[in-house]
Design an enzyme around this catalytic site. Structure first.
Site, PDB file in Angstrom:
ATOM      1  N   HIS A 144       4.397  -4.661  10.760  1.00  0.00           N
ATOM      2  CA  HIS A 144       4.781  -3.945  11.977  1.00  0.00           C
ATOM      3  C   HIS A 144       4.927  -4.893  13.168  1.00  0.00           C
ATOM      4  O   HIS A 144       4.242  -5.920  13.248  1.00  0.00           O
ATOM      5  CB  HIS A 144       3.726  -2.898  12.340  1.00  0.00           C
ATOM      6  CG  HIS A 144       3.681  -1.734  11.423  1.00  0.00           C
ATOM      7  ND1 HIS A 144       4.479  -0.622  11.581  1.00  0.00           N
ATOM      8  CD2 HIS A 144       2.914  -1.490  10.333  1.00  0.00           C
ATOM      9  CE1 HIS A 144       4.214   0.253  10.628  1.00  0.00           C
ATOM     10  NE2 HIS A 144       3.259  -0.250   9.853  1.00  0.00           N
ATOM     11  N   HIS A 188       0.833  -1.199   0.000  1.00  0.00           N
ATOM     12  CA  HIS A 188       0.000   0.000   0.000  1.00  0.00           C
ATOM     13  C   HIS A 188       0.866   1.246   0.000  1.00  0.00           C
ATOM     14  O   HIS A 188       2.101   1.152   0.070  1.00  0.00           O
ATOM     15  CB  HIS A 188      -0.985   0.000   1.172  1.00  0.00           C
ATOM     16  CG  HIS A 188      -0.378   0.071   2.534  1.00  0.00           C
ATOM     17  ND1 HIS A 188       0.423  -0.916   3.061  1.00  0.00           N
ATOM     18  CD2 HIS A 188      -0.458   1.026   3.506  1.00  0.00           C
ATOM     19  CE1 HIS A 188       0.795  -0.598   4.280  1.00  0.00           C
ATOM     20  NE2 HIS A 188       0.289   0.589   4.574  1.00  0.00           N
ATOM     21  N   HIS A 230      -7.463  -0.850   5.741  1.00  0.00           N
ATOM     22  CA  HIS A 230      -6.451   0.090   6.223  1.00  0.00           C
ATOM     23  C   HIS A 230      -6.330   1.241   5.233  1.00  0.00           C
ATOM     24  O   HIS A 230      -6.331   2.410   5.611  1.00  0.00           O
ATOM     25  CB  HIS A 230      -5.129  -0.647   6.387  1.00  0.00           C
ATOM     26  CG  HIS A 230      -4.008   0.188   6.909  1.00  0.00           C
ATOM     27  ND1 HIS A 230      -3.999   0.723   8.174  1.00  0.00           N
ATOM     28  CD2 HIS A 230      -2.840   0.580   6.328  1.00  0.00           C
ATOM     29  CE1 HIS A 230      -2.880   1.402   8.363  1.00  0.00           C
ATOM     30  NE2 HIS A 230      -2.167   1.339   7.248  1.00  0.00           N
ATOM     31  N   ASP A 278      -0.406  -4.041   6.264  1.00  0.00           N
ATOM     32  CA  ASP A 278      -1.134  -3.552   7.427  1.00  0.00           C
ATOM     33  C   ASP A 278      -2.587  -4.008   7.410  1.00  0.00           C
ATOM     34  O   ASP A 278      -3.471  -3.296   7.900  1.00  0.00           O
ATOM     35  CB  ASP A 278      -1.059  -2.022   7.490  1.00  0.00           C
ATOM     36  CG  ASP A 278       0.328  -1.527   7.852  1.00  0.00           C
ATOM     37  OD1 ASP A 278       1.217  -2.361   8.097  1.00  0.00           O
ATOM     38  OD2 ASP A 278       0.531  -0.300   7.880  1.00  0.00           O
ATOM     39  N   ASP A 291       5.655   4.891   5.275  1.00  0.00           N
ATOM     40  CA  ASP A 291       6.491   3.960   6.039  1.00  0.00           C
ATOM     41  C   ASP A 291       6.561   2.576   5.402  1.00  0.00           C
ATOM     42  O   ASP A 291       7.184   1.667   5.966  1.00  0.00           O
ATOM     43  CB  ASP A 291       6.020   3.870   7.502  1.00  0.00           C
ATOM     44  CG  ASP A 291       4.630   3.292   7.653  1.00  0.00           C
ATOM     45  OD1 ASP A 291       3.790   3.480   6.758  1.00  0.00           O
ATOM     46  OD2 ASP A 291       4.368   2.635   8.681  1.00  0.00           O
ATOM     47  N   HIS A 292       5.986   2.417   4.216  1.00  0.00           N
ATOM     48  CA  HIS A 292       6.114   1.171   3.453  1.00  0.00           C
ATOM     49  C   HIS A 292       6.769   1.382   2.093  1.00  0.00           C
ATOM     50  O   HIS A 292       7.163   0.402   1.459  1.00  0.00           O
ATOM     51  CB  HIS A 292       4.737   0.524   3.271  1.00  0.00           C
ATOM     52  CG  HIS A 292       4.169  -0.009   4.542  1.00  0.00           C
ATOM     53  ND1 HIS A 292       4.183  -1.349   4.869  1.00  0.00           N
ATOM     54  CD2 HIS A 292       3.604   0.621   5.601  1.00  0.00           C
ATOM     55  CE1 HIS A 292       3.634  -1.518   6.061  1.00  0.00           C
ATOM     56  NE2 HIS A 292       3.274  -0.336   6.528  1.00  0.00           N
ATOM     57  N   HIS A 335       1.327   4.006   1.987  1.00  0.00           N
ATOM     58  CA  HIS A 335       1.819   4.788   3.122  1.00  0.00           C
ATOM     59  C   HIS A 335       3.344   4.908   3.100  1.00  0.00           C
ATOM     60  O   HIS A 335       4.060   3.953   2.779  1.00  0.00           O
ATOM     61  CB  HIS A 335       1.351   4.174   4.437  1.00  0.00           C
ATOM     62  CG  HIS A 335      -0.083   4.461   4.744  1.00  0.00           C
ATOM     63  ND1 HIS A 335      -0.815   3.720   5.642  1.00  0.00           N
ATOM     64  CD2 HIS A 335      -0.931   5.415   4.274  1.00  0.00           C
ATOM     65  CE1 HIS A 335      -2.060   4.207   5.704  1.00  0.00           C
ATOM     66  NE2 HIS A 335      -2.142   5.228   4.890  1.00  0.00           N
TER      67      HIS A 335
END
Length: 255
Positions: free
Chosen positions: A171, A56, A114, A133, A60-61, A58
């Site tokens: 995570h 996805h 998410h 996530d 942080d990915h 975001h």
């Protein structure tokens, strides 16, 4: 030799996952929170990265994708429906699509909730599902864009995979998720035992992922919405599975 999968800690609590198939020479990385630790792991093993799979959009990915692609020449795969907010894709894929990487079959699974465009990757030859996530240890991702109904459908699809599937999520949230799960099923002995193991592992600085799907089915309240014990704890014996899921997700948001 079976595919080897490395867990690579990134940022504060993210994981990148690198799968290496020695037979075909394929090496893929699922999500790139930070390029540096992935490059270090590849160099340590002497592996050449061939592919990057994104779950996805975001940051942080995906924030390490440009650096890792530049360093390795790896081809980037992501959801066609999210092409407008992902790094440039070499392969855009749709839910339920399958493609091959060397001797591996990669099944794309629709996983909204998410985010709207979230996808997961199931690789049956490796008995591995990379869930980003969506499904997490003892939990599921917060609903930033999608609905509870969408996330419940996502979890239902993932729950239907073979119980021997290992879940590789994005995570290290197991400790807080386990503590919440105990508020839903405090009398579940399997959950209590596993939560104690998680407490000990985290106290020792050890990771808790990946996790067997069968284990999740016996301890993750978000997968156990049809269980009488869960419904009784919530006073929702006559509610639909989707309604029970939505209530558990709302409680986790307040936890």
């Amino acid at each position: 030799m079976a595919a080897e999968i490395l867990r690579i800690p990134c940022l504060q609590d993210n994981y990148a996952w690198v799968l290496h198939d020695a037979a075909s020479g394929i090496t893929l990385c699922v999500d790139v929170p930070d390029a540096a630790p992935v490059k270090a792991a590849l160099a340590d093993r002497g592996w050449t990265l061939t592919d990057i799979l994104l779950t996805h959009h975001h940051d942080d990915h995906i924030q390490g994708v440009a650096d890792l692609r530049a360093a390795t020449g790896a081809k980037v795969t992501g959801a066609a429906v999210d092409i407008h907010r992902l790094p440039a894709l070499d392969r855009s894929v749709y839910a339920a699509e399958r493609f091959t990487l060397g001797g591996l079959t990669v099944q794309v699974m629709d996983a909204p909730g998410h985010t709207i465009g979230h996808i997961a990757y199931y690789i049956p030859e490796a008995k591995a599902a990379f869930t980003g996530d969506s499904l997490m240890a003892f939990g599921c991702g917060r609903l930033f864009e999608g609905t509870a109904a969408q996330m419940w459908q996502t979890l239902s699809r993932l729950k239907a995979l073979p119980g021997e599937t290992m879940i590789y999520s994005g995570h290290e949230y197991s400790l807080s998720n386990a503590r919440f799960a105990l508020t839903i099923e405090p009398s579940n002995p399997t959950l209590s035992a596993r939560a104690a193991e998680i407490e000990a592992a985290r106290a020792a600085g050890e990771p808790t992922l990946p996790v067997l799907l069968a284990t999740e089915c016996s301890t993750n309240p978000f997968l156990r919405v049809s269980e009488p014990s869960v419904r009784a704890a919530l006073g929702m014996e006559a509610s639909s599975d989707g309604e029970v899921f939505a209530e558990i997700r709302a409680r986790k948001d307040r936890f």
